[in-house]
Scaffold this motif. Structure first.
Motif, PDB file in Angstrom:
ATOM      1  N   GLN A 194       6.103  43.503  25.273  1.00  0.00           N
ATOM      2  CA  GLN A 194       7.244  43.441  24.125  1.00  0.00           C
ATOM      3  C   GLN A 194       8.464  43.358  24.737  1.00  0.00           C
ATOM      4  O   GLN A 194       9.275  42.515  24.139  1.00  0.00           O
ATOM      5  CB  GLN A 194       7.019  44.717  23.120  1.00  0.00           C
ATOM      6  N   PRO A 206       1.565  40.520  21.479  1.00  0.00           N
ATOM      7  CA  PRO A 206       2.126  41.548  21.621  1.00  0.00           C
ATOM      8  C   PRO A 206       2.431  42.832  20.820  1.00  0.00           C
ATOM      9  O   PRO A 206       2.571  43.848  20.875  1.00  0.00           O
ATOM     10  CB  PRO A 206       3.840  41.388  22.027  1.00  0.00           C
ATOM     11  N   VAL A 207       1.865  42.582  19.451  1.00  0.00           N
ATOM     12  CA  VAL A 207       1.826  43.583  18.404  1.00  0.00           C
ATOM     13  C   VAL A 207       0.460  44.169  18.550  1.00  0.00           C
ATOM     14  O   VAL A 207       0.039  45.340  18.219  1.00  0.00           O
ATOM     15  CB  VAL A 207       2.268  43.021  17.019  1.00  0.00           C
TER      16      VAL A 207
END
Length: 202
Positions: free
Chosen positions: A122, A193-194
């Protein structure tokens, strides 16, 4: 008999055999992954746990539709209602237990070692997008080249405790998310990335 109840019974008659079949297949797939799965952090090519999670979700949604029919006919003493009540819950539980290994792999990507890797992805995704001159963070070909050079000059690595060599973050896609993880030995993967769902691997 009410029309809604009649529809419920008809739905159960149509849904029972396919539902049992779906749950049995999910159970077998989950057991196969449990027995044949690899402890290596690389998600695989294709990423088995990620694919199984999506298949399981679709399968359980299919079962949920059947439970809507069961809700309509639940008060009837029809044989199909009793059959659904006795057979579906244990088979559904078996499929959930069989899929628990794959689901645990996906959930495990949000804490521990994987949690640190997620934070690195992130943070560096933001840094890569900072090379963009556009509001949406999309990189032009020139900006992508500059970001790639920056990452080569300042390599970002992550060490899994079970692996002899560190994994490396590299630019792997020309569209977001740009960063992927090079696990070594020619094994690469890109994660959202989440959610940390694997969206590409080779």
């Amino acid at each position: 008999m009410k029309t809604s109840t009649r529809c419920g019974i008809i739905g159960l008659l149509c849904w029972f055999v396919p539902s049992v079949g779906v749950l049995v297949v999910l159970s077998l797939l989950g057991l196969g992954e449990l027995l044949l799965g690899d402890s290596h952090p690389f998600p695989g090519d294709p990423p088995a746990a990620d694919l199984l999670a999506w298949v399981a979700l679709l399968g359980w949604l299919f079962i949920l539709v059947g439970y809507c029919f069961f809700f309509l006919a639940r008060k009837e003493s029809d044989r199909i209602v009793h059959l659904w009540r006795r057979v579906l819950p244990p088979v559904a539980l078996l499929s959930l237990l069989a899929m628990s290994s794959s689901l645990a792999q996906l959930a495990g990507r949000h804490w521990g070692e994987w949690g640190h890797l997620k934070a690195m992805l992130q943070d560096n995704e933001v840094r890569v997008r900072a090379f963009s001159s556009r509001a949406d963070g999309a990189l032009s070909e020139e900006e992508f080249a500059r970001a790639k050079l920056w990452l080569l000059e300042q390599p970002v690595t992550f060490q899994f405790k079970t692996e002899p060599e560190p994994a490396k973050l590299r630019l792997m896609r020309t569209v977001p998310p740009y960063l992927g993880v090079d696990f070594g030995r020619g094994q690469n993967a890109v994660f959202d990335p989440v959610t940390m769902h694997c969206i590409y691997s080779d």
